[in-house]
Scaffold this motif. Sequence first.
Motif, PDB file in Angstrom:
ATOM      1  N   VAL A   6      16.550  45.523 -35.405  1.00 16.77           N
ATOM      2  CA  VAL A   6      17.792  46.290 -35.477  1.00 16.77           C
ATOM      3  C   VAL A   6      17.594  47.564 -36.270  1.00 16.77           C
ATOM      4  O   VAL A   6      16.949  47.573 -37.298  1.00 16.77           O
ATOM      5  CB  VAL A   6      18.914  45.440 -36.131  1.00 16.77           C
ATOM      6  N   GLN A   7      18.150  48.632 -35.757  1.00 13.57           N
ATOM      7  CA  GLN A   7      18.138  49.914 -36.463  1.00 13.57           C
ATOM      8  C   GLN A   7      19.570  50.277 -36.791  1.00 13.57           C
ATOM      9  O   GLN A   7      20.458  50.131 -35.948  1.00 13.57           O
ATOM     10  CB  GLN A   7      17.503  50.983 -35.557  1.00 13.57           C
ATOM     11  N   GLY A   8      19.810  50.734 -37.964  1.00 13.20           N
ATOM     12  CA  GLY A   8      21.161  51.055 -38.371  1.00 13.20           C
ATOM     13  C   GLY A   8      21.768  52.172 -37.553  1.00 13.20           C
ATOM     14  O   GLY A   8      21.077  53.009 -36.992  1.00 13.20           O
ATOM     15  N   ALA A   9      23.073  52.168 -37.458  1.00 10.73           N
ATOM     16  CA  ALA A   9      23.771  53.174 -36.684  1.00 10.73           C
ATOM     17  C   ALA A   9      23.565  54.547 -37.282  1.00 10.73           C
ATOM     18  O   ALA A   9      23.573  54.731 -38.485  1.00 10.73           O
ATOM     19  CB  ALA A   9      25.263  52.838 -36.652  1.00 10.73           C
ATOM     20  N   GLY A  10      23.361  55.541 -36.428  1.00 16.64           N
ATOM     21  CA  GLY A  10      23.154  56.910 -36.871  1.00 16.64           C
ATOM     22  C   GLY A  10      24.331  57.768 -36.492  1.00 16.64           C
ATOM     23  O   GLY A  10      25.318  57.309 -35.929  1.00 16.64           O
ATOM     24  N   ALA A  11      24.228  59.051 -36.799  1.00 19.30           N
ATOM     25  CA  ALA A  11      25.313  59.979 -36.517  1.00 19.30           C
ATOM     26  C   ALA A  11      25.408  60.273 -35.025  1.00 19.30           C
ATOM     27  O   ALA A  11      26.448  60.670 -34.543  1.00 19.30           O
ATOM     28  CB  ALA A  11      25.106  61.263 -37.301  1.00 19.30           C
ATOM     29  N   ARG A  12      24.302  60.099 -34.293  1.00 16.66           N
ATOM     30  CA  ARG A  12      24.304  60.382 -32.874  1.00 16.66           C
ATOM     31  C   ARG A  12      24.342  59.069 -32.102  1.00 16.66           C
ATOM     32  O   ARG A  12      23.994  58.018 -32.627  1.00 16.66           O
ATOM     33  CB  ARG A  12      23.067  61.201 -32.516  1.00 16.66           C
ATOM     34  N   PRO A  13      24.749  59.111 -30.823  1.00 15.91           N
ATOM     35  CA  PRO A  13      24.890  57.867 -30.056  1.00 15.91           C
ATOM     36  C   PRO A  13      23.569  57.133 -29.902  1.00 15.91           C
ATOM     37  O   PRO A  13      22.499  57.736 -29.838  1.00 15.91           O
ATOM     38  CB  PRO A  13      25.403  58.359 -28.699  1.00 15.91           C
ATOM     39  N   ALA A 361      10.529  65.530 -22.286  1.00 16.53           N
ATOM     40  CA  ALA A 361      11.573  66.472 -22.718  1.00 16.53           C
ATOM     41  C   ALA A 361      12.588  66.703 -21.603  1.00 16.53           C
ATOM     42  O   ALA A 361      13.803  66.767 -21.854  1.00 16.53           O
ATOM     43  CB  ALA A 361      10.938  67.798 -23.132  1.00 16.53           C
ATOM     44  N   ASN A 362      12.109  66.824 -20.352  1.00 15.16           N
ATOM     45  CA  ASN A 362      13.016  67.006 -19.222  1.00 15.16           C
ATOM     46  C   ASN A 362      13.967  65.821 -19.091  1.00 15.16           C
ATOM     47  O   ASN A 362      15.174  65.984 -18.859  1.00 15.16           O
ATOM     48  CB  ASN A 362      12.217  67.147 -17.921  1.00 15.16           C
ATOM     49  N   LEU A 363      13.412  64.612 -19.241  1.00 16.63           N
ATOM     50  CA  LEU A 363      14.238  63.412 -19.102  1.00 16.63           C
ATOM     51  C   LEU A 363      15.211  63.288 -20.271  1.00 16.63           C
ATOM     52  O   LEU A 363      16.368  62.903 -20.086  1.00 16.63           O
ATOM     53  CB  LEU A 363      13.335  62.184 -19.008  1.00 16.63           C
ATOM     54  N   ALA A 364      14.774  63.634 -21.465  1.00 15.32           N
ATOM     55  CA  ALA A 364      15.665  63.599 -22.623  1.00 15.32           C
ATOM     56  C   ALA A 364      16.805  64.608 -22.461  1.00 15.32           C
ATOM     57  O   ALA A 364      17.951  64.327 -22.844  1.00 15.32           O
ATOM     58  CB  ALA A 364      14.884  63.888 -23.904  1.00 15.32           C
ATOM     59  N   ASP A 365      16.515  65.773 -21.902  1.00 14.11           N
ATOM     60  CA  ASP A 365      17.572  66.755 -21.625  1.00 14.11           C
ATOM     61  C   ASP A 365      18.622  66.165 -20.687  1.00 14.11           C
ATOM     62  O   ASP A 365      19.834  66.335 -20.892  1.00 14.11           O
ATOM     63  CB  ASP A 365      16.980  68.012 -20.980  1.00 14.11           C
ATOM     64  N   LEU A 366      18.143  65.459 -19.641  1.00 15.03           N
ATOM     65  CA  LEU A 366      19.066  64.846 -18.690  1.00 15.03           C
ATOM     66  C   LEU A 366      19.903  63.769 -19.366  1.00 15.03           C
ATOM     67  O   LEU A 366      21.118  63.670 -19.137  1.00 15.03           O
ATOM     68  CB  LEU A 366      18.276  64.273 -17.513  1.00 15.03           C
ATOM     69  N   VAL A 367      19.294  62.960 -20.194  1.00 12.36           N
ATOM     70  CA  VAL A 367      20.024  61.928 -20.935  1.00 12.36           C
ATOM     71  C   VAL A 367      21.130  62.564 -21.778  1.00 12.36           C
ATOM     72  O   VAL A 367      22.287  62.092 -21.769  1.00 12.36           O
ATOM     73  CB  VAL A 367      19.055  61.123 -21.834  1.00 12.36           C
ATOM     74  N   GLU A 368      20.808  63.601 -22.493  1.00  7.62           N
ATOM     75  CA  GLU A 368      21.807  64.235 -23.368  1.00  7.62           C
ATOM     76  C   GLU A 368      22.937  64.864 -22.580  1.00  7.62           C
ATOM     77  O   GLU A 368      24.098  64.839 -23.022  1.00  7.62           O
ATOM     78  CB  GLU A 368      21.121  65.283 -24.257  1.00  7.62           C
ATOM     79  N   ARG A 369      22.628  65.369 -21.377  1.00  4.20           N
ATOM     80  CA  ARG A 369      23.698  65.916 -20.538  1.00  4.20           C
ATOM     81  C   ARG A 369      24.635  64.817 -20.039  1.00  4.20           C
ATOM     82  O   ARG A 369      25.824  65.067 -19.779  1.00  4.20           O
ATOM     83  CB  ARG A 369      23.119  66.673 -19.347  1.00  4.20           C
ATOM     84  N   MET A 370      24.099  63.604 -19.899  1.00  2.75           N
ATOM     85  CA  MET A 370      24.907  62.495 -19.369  1.00  2.75           C
ATOM     86  C   MET A 370      25.687  61.739 -20.424  1.00  2.75           C
ATOM     87  O   MET A 370      26.553  60.943 -20.092  1.00  2.75           O
ATOM     88  CB  MET A 370      23.984  61.512 -18.631  1.00  2.75           C
ATOM     89  N   LEU A 371      25.383  61.968 -21.697  1.00  2.00           N
ATOM     90  CA  LEU A 371      26.081  61.239 -22.749  1.00  2.00           C
ATOM     91  C   LEU A 371      27.575  61.543 -22.734  1.00  2.00           C
ATOM     92  O   LEU A 371      27.970  62.693 -22.568  1.00  2.00           O
ATOM     93  CB  LEU A 371      25.507  61.609 -24.114  1.00  2.00           C
ATOM     94  N   PRO A 372      28.429  60.536 -22.905  1.00  2.00           N
ATOM     95  CA  PRO A 372      29.875  60.784 -22.954  1.00  2.00           C
ATOM     96  C   PRO A 372      30.219  61.715 -24.097  1.00  2.00           C
ATOM     97  O   PRO A 372      29.661  61.613 -25.191  1.00  2.00           O
ATOM     98  CB  PRO A 372      30.460  59.386 -23.197  1.00  2.00           C
ATOM     99  N   ARG A 373      31.104  62.638 -23.826  1.00  4.42           N
ATOM    100  CA  ARG A 373      31.531  63.589 -24.858  1.00  4.42           C
ATOM    101  C   ARG A 373      32.732  63.037 -25.612  1.00  4.42           C
ATOM    102  O   ARG A 373      33.606  62.441 -25.021  1.00  4.42           O
ATOM    103  CB  ARG A 373      31.898  64.944 -24.211  1.00  4.42           C
TER     104      ARG A 373
END
Length: 373
Positions: A6-13, A361-373
Amino acid sequence: MAATQVQGAGARPTIGLAAGGTGGHLFPAEALARELQRRGHDVVIYTERRGAQYARALEGIPHVVLPARSLAGGVVGKLAAAFTIARATVQARRDMKRRGVALLAGFGGYPSFAPAVAAKSLKLPLLLHEQATRVSMANRRLLAYADALATSFASVAGADGIDPARITETGNPVRAEILAARGAYPGLSADAPIDLLVVGGSQSARVFGEVVPPALLALPVELRTRVRLALQYKGDDADAIAARLRDAGIAADVRPFFDDMGARLRAAHLVIARAGATTAADLLTVGRPAIFVPIPHGGSRDEQRRNAETLAEAGVGWCVPEGELTAEALAKLLSGLFASTIKLPQAAAVAASMGRPQAAANLADLVERMLPR
């Protein structure tokens, strides 16, 4: 019960990743996880028992080991698989709620199915990544529920179940040690040593241990004595094979597993390997030519044949079906390649031109675009 870190909750999702138990599925997930961690995200990887054995790949990455079973088999096997998937789905769903997972990226393999179902039951965005030139069976079953599909190649067969507007070519993420191995192709003159790397993937490949040594022994002496062989082989006769090769003037390093694959790829003039998507991505990233020997199975594993044929047609290397991989045929092919100072460097240049070092990096960019706002 699932083994959990388990990793503690962070400021980002928190971002979930699901991957089957082979290196071909787990290594791209690892590459994305580390890129997301670098950007400050909490991550968790959902895998199965085999995947958890890649301790080095999972080091520092929270992960959950879920029960998994293939859907292959008769009625009884399918019922048992359905029960296992249901149990894994409940465990994954509970863990996602506890961690506050905001999105799931699936990398294929039947163990990724339950986390994907759990994510959709929680109404989370689902991103599928396809490593091969054809959508795998697990991903194909999930396409109708996916919000997006990321591909490793510009053209991928079997993606009819999703709107083309939701398909993005990102490339296939590779591990940091592979990225670090990028560099110029090693020099190849008429009398210089030739470094040959032979690997069979995470399961090794006994056929390479049976065919490659006699093929090398059949080479003309002026070529044979230039070869420096690194052979991944798990047979009990590994020491005897190495001794026989050395007696013939071939510098041979025969081991059941290589844990320094990046360095070995960087040094290699030629690689003999299976044609899994992750193996292909590693070769293209580093820029090395290969003789591809696809796993000789139909069904879902036919993707290796497609990968090999696609890369061979592009000029990255040569496709040799396992049924045609004899010592005589391989010796003939190697003789022609080793006697030329042009063929291997040309194939290496094509491989390097097709590499996608920015895939993570390309895939991480796509992930961040898909994150709920």
